[in-house]
Scaffold this active site. Structure first.
Site, PDB file in Angstrom:
ATOM      1  N   HIS A 311       0.862  -1.185   0.000  1.00 10.74           N
ATOM      2  CA  HIS A 311       0.000   0.000   0.000  1.00 10.74           C
ATOM      3  C   HIS A 311       0.895   1.231   0.000  1.00 10.74           C
ATOM      4  CE1 HIS A 311      -3.105   2.857   1.298  1.00 10.74           C
ATOM      5  NE2 HIS A 311      -3.978   1.955   0.888  1.00 10.74           N
ATOM      6  N   ASP A 369      -7.919  -5.333   0.209  1.00 12.31           N
ATOM      7  CA  ASP A 369      -8.410  -6.055  -0.969  1.00 12.31           C
ATOM      8  C   ASP A 369      -8.048  -7.534  -0.958  1.00 12.31           C
ATOM      9  OD1 ASP A 369      -9.608  -3.846  -2.144  1.00 12.31           O
ATOM     10  OD2 ASP A 369      -7.662  -3.123  -2.830  1.00 12.31           O
TER      11      ASP A 369
HETATM   12  N1  ACO Z   1       4.025  -7.682  -4.813  1.00 15.76           N
HETATM   13  C1  ACO Z   1       5.357  -7.779  -5.003  1.00 15.76           C
HETATM   14  N2  ACO Z   1       6.212  -6.751  -4.879  1.00 15.76           N
HETATM   15  C2  ACO Z   1       5.688  -5.572  -4.544  1.00 15.76           C
HETATM   16  C3  ACO Z   1       4.299  -5.386  -4.327  1.00 15.76           C
HETATM   17  C4  ACO Z   1       3.458  -6.499  -4.468  1.00 15.76           C
HETATM   18  N3  ACO Z   1       2.134  -6.400  -4.279  1.00 15.76           N
HETATM   19  N4  ACO Z   1       4.052  -4.100  -4.006  1.00 15.76           N
HETATM   20  C5  ACO Z   1       5.240  -3.481  -4.023  1.00 15.76           C
HETATM   21  N5  ACO Z   1       6.233  -4.370  -4.339  1.00 15.76           N
HETATM   22  C6  ACO Z   1       7.661  -4.101  -4.396  1.00 15.76           C
HETATM   23  C7  ACO Z   1       8.038  -3.332  -5.653  1.00 15.76           C
HETATM   24  O1  ACO Z   1       8.383  -4.195  -6.711  1.00 15.76           O
HETATM   25  C8  ACO Z   1       9.206  -2.517  -5.169  1.00 15.76           C
HETATM   26  O2  ACO Z   1      10.298  -3.386  -5.070  1.00 15.76           O
HETATM   27  P1  ACO Z   1      11.787  -2.855  -5.475  1.00 15.76           P
HETATM   28  O3  ACO Z   1      12.119  -1.841  -4.427  1.00 15.76           O
HETATM   29  O4  ACO Z   1      12.630  -4.073  -5.443  1.00 15.76           O
HETATM   30  O5  ACO Z   1      11.646  -2.244  -6.839  1.00 15.76           O
HETATM   31  C9  ACO Z   1       8.830  -2.149  -3.734  1.00 15.76           C
HETATM   32  O6  ACO Z   1       7.960  -3.227  -3.297  1.00 15.76           O
HETATM   33  C10 ACO Z   1       8.099  -0.801  -3.598  1.00 15.76           C
HETATM   34  O7  ACO Z   1       6.970  -0.816  -4.479  1.00 15.76           O
HETATM   35  P2  ACO Z   1       6.270   0.483  -5.104  1.00 15.76           P
HETATM   36  O8  ACO Z   1       5.474   0.066  -6.277  1.00 15.76           O
HETATM   37  O9  ACO Z   1       7.305   1.546  -5.302  1.00 15.76           O
HETATM   38  O10 ACO Z   1       5.338   0.942  -3.911  1.00 15.76           O
HETATM   39  P3  ACO Z   1       4.090   1.913  -4.026  1.00 15.76           P
HETATM   40  O11 ACO Z   1       3.881   2.474  -2.673  1.00 15.76           O
HETATM   41  O12 ACO Z   1       4.235   2.869  -5.143  1.00 15.76           O
HETATM   42  O13 ACO Z   1       2.919   0.902  -4.438  1.00 15.76           O
HETATM   43  C11 ACO Z   1       0.945  -0.362  -4.482  1.00 15.76           C
HETATM   44  C12 ACO Z   1       1.821   0.627  -3.690  1.00 15.76           C
HETATM   45  C13 ACO Z   1       0.600   0.245  -5.863  1.00 15.76           C
HETATM   46  C14 ACO Z   1      -0.354  -0.590  -3.734  1.00 15.76           C
HETATM   47  C15 ACO Z   1       1.725  -1.676  -4.661  1.00 15.76           C
HETATM   48  O14 ACO Z   1       2.074  -2.217  -3.412  1.00 15.76           O
HETATM   49  C16 ACO Z   1       0.944  -2.712  -5.475  1.00 15.76           C
HETATM   50  O15 ACO Z   1       0.992  -2.691  -6.713  1.00 15.76           O
HETATM   51  N6  ACO Z   1       0.208  -3.661  -4.797  1.00 15.76           N
HETATM   52  C17 ACO Z   1      -0.612  -4.615  -5.481  1.00 15.76           C
HETATM   53  C18 ACO Z   1      -1.923  -3.988  -5.915  1.00 15.76           C
HETATM   54  C19 ACO Z   1      -2.874  -3.770  -4.759  1.00 15.76           C
HETATM   55  O16 ACO Z   1      -3.102  -4.642  -3.944  1.00 15.76           O
HETATM   56  N7  ACO Z   1      -3.454  -2.561  -4.715  1.00 15.76           N
HETATM   57  C20 ACO Z   1      -4.454  -2.217  -3.691  1.00 15.76           C
HETATM   58  C21 ACO Z   1      -4.024  -1.052  -2.877  1.00 15.76           C
HETATM   59  S1  ACO Z   1      -5.213  -0.783  -1.582  1.00 15.76           S
HETATM   60  C22 ACO Z   1      -6.469   0.133  -2.238  1.00 15.76           C
HETATM   61  O17 ACO Z   1      -6.363   0.780  -3.230  1.00 15.76           O
HETATM   62  C23 ACO Z   1      -7.813   0.095  -1.537  1.00 15.76           C
END
Ligand code: ACO
Length: 435
Positions: A311, A369
């Site tokens: 998140h 979610d």
């Molecule tokens: N699975 C695997 N790796 C992940 C995930 C995940 N779900 N989320 C983040 N990471 C990793 C990224 O690859 C990155 O790794 P790195 O540093 O090696 O490159 C690191 O964690 C940071 O990730 P970011 O994408 O920069 O984090 P951000 O805060 O921008 O993203 C987000 C948040 C978009 C929610 C992300 O965690 C994601 O895509 N999750 C899956 C989708 C999801 O469940 N969304 C629902 C959000 S809740 C809502 O809207 C009600």
């Protein structure tokens, strides 16, 4: 709205050999903010913050999130206490009026909402204009926007009483519209609201009752619907809420503003993630396939993500996810799916991820979610309805935030700046002279 931010100190910015002082304010809890409102006038420079990751766009009294600690408060009350002890209708009162209602206030507020659930008879003709296979979110966006064409008597945003009536109408009519959007895609007749039922039961009945038989509301499902709505009621300045505020900052009417919030919520990065989480669990299919899936998630060359994990704000367990997990168990037990393969996959996946260095180091925890898709599916909703249910629950948060903004004396039309990187001025070239 009475402004409560407190001037604390100032921050010094050195820019092009000039020093300027920027006031620093504190809220009741949470990070301080640096006031940059005079920055352009004093320096000629803008700030640059795409995605608003470091920008507070407003002062708000509604909802507080501490992402590092996994805390979510509505008007100071922790989300888990509200989910366990309160009801959605009480939470609506809390968000709209600032306090939990006493008995007399609850009775009055419940009546105000209940007696606004019907739609203008002509409104139903609107639905007929959509194709039967229209996505229910497409229907929601159009139908909610159309409310402003039906309720002219509550469109004056400068009149607090009219704003209140519009808030009541939106909270009351949204379940009726959402249920009609669902029924329309099924090709089933619309079900009229019943005033003797509470808010979640009335909604479930409007979704699942058919004229061919009596419909008895299952109290476990009604409770699950109620808790789902409490968990989704507000979440501070997220994308759809900021959209509602921005639309409203121009003086647009509240129905049009909420329609813009629904449009924003529709996107897969916002309201659509529960659908993606459910699709992922279905794709994994069985516990045996988890190690291979986790390997793919961790592979730097793959773009597979563990949906329902991570998140932008929560760098700890999403406090709503804990409640949603309990709710999921209760619903699956009620429908006799205790052996549900998706639940088994979800629980095992969660266990593995919470102990895996990759996820631990990146502070990736289950978000709301992760379990909501399984829960809603077991309640009988198709995936196309998931975001509609989110919109239904979030409407009270949107309208409470909108009302707060309109009453805020420091409110201005929202107008971000940009850093322009396109061509500089050049002269028009006639078509005949272009190569
Ligand atoms: N699975 C695997 N790796 C992940 C995930 C995940 N779900 N989320 C983040 N990471 C990793 C990224 O690859 C990155 O790794 P790195 O540093 O090696 O490159 C690191 O964690 C940071 O990730 P970011 O994408 O920069 O984090 P951000 O805060 O921008 O993203 C987000 C948040 C978009 C929610 C992300 O965690 C994601 O895509 N999750 C899956 C989708 C999801 O469940 N969304 C629902 C959000 S809740 C809502 O809207 C009600």
């Amino acid at each position: 709205m009475e402004n409560k931010i407190v001037a604390k100190e100032s921050a010094t910015l050195t820019f092009q050999n000039k020093q300027i002082e920027l006031p620093v304010y504190g809220g009741s809890v949470g990070p301080d903010v640096i006031d940059i409102r005079k920055l352009y006038a004093q320096t000629g420079a803008f700030t640059y913050d795409p995605g608003f990751t470091s920008t507070a766009s407003c002062e708000s009294h509604l909802t507080y999130i501490d992402g590092d600690e996994g805390v979510l408060l509505y008007r100071g009350y922790p989300i888990d206490q509200l989910a366990e002890q309160s009801s959605f209708i009480e939470v609506c009162h809390l968000l709209l009026y600032g306090e939990l209602p006493n008995q007399a206030q609850l009775t009055k507020f419940t009546r105000d909402i209940t007696y606004h659930t019907m739609l203008h008879a002509q409104f139903d003709r609107f639905f007929e204009g959509f194709r039967r296979d229209a996505h229910p979110m497409a229907v929601m966006t159009g139908a909610v926007g159309a409310l402003s064409a039906f309720y002219h008597d509550s469109l004056n945003i400068d009149d607090p009483r009219q704003r209140e009536i519009s808030s009541h109408r939106l909270v009351a009519k949204m379940p009726t519209i959402a249920a009609r959007a669902f029924k329309y895609t099924l090709g089933q007749p619309f079900v009229t609201p019943r005033n003797e039922l509470d808010y979640p039961s009335n909604f479930l009945r409007m979704c699942f009752a058919v004229p061919a038989e009596d419909y008895v509301v299952n109290p476990v499902m009604a409770k699950a619907m109620d808790v789902f709505m409490i968990l989704h009621a507000d979440h501070e300045q997220n994308a759809s809420t900021s959209t509602v505020r921005l639309a409203g900052s121009s003086g647009a009417n509240p129905f049009a503003c909420i329609a813009s919030g629904i449009a924003c919520l529709w996107g897969p990065s916002h309201g659509g993630a529960n659908e993606a989480a459910l699709a992922m669990l279905r794709e994994i299919g069985s516990v045996d396939n988890i190690p291979d899936f986790v390997r793919r998630v961790k592979d730097p060359n793959s773009d597979v993500r563990l949906m329902g994990f991570g998140h932008r704000v929560y760098k700890n367990y999403d406090p709503r996810a804990k409640v949603m997990q309990k709710l999921c168990h209760a619903v699956l037990q009620e429908v006799g799916h205790t052996d549900d393969p998706m639940l088994k996959v979800a629980m095992e996946l969660e266990k593995i991820a919470l102990n895996d260095d990759y996820f631990v180091q990146r502070k990736l925890y289950p978000n709301i979610d992760f379990y909501s898709g399984i829960t809603l599916s077991a309640m009988g909703f198709p995936t196309s309805m998931f975001t509609v249910l989110f919109a239904l629950a979030r409407t009270v948060g949107w309208i409470a935030q909108w009302s707060e903004m309109i009453a805020d004396p420091s409110q201005k039309i929202g107008r971000p700046r940009q850093v322009y990187t396109g061509p500089t001025q050049r002269n028009y070239v006639p078509l005949s002279a272009r190569g």
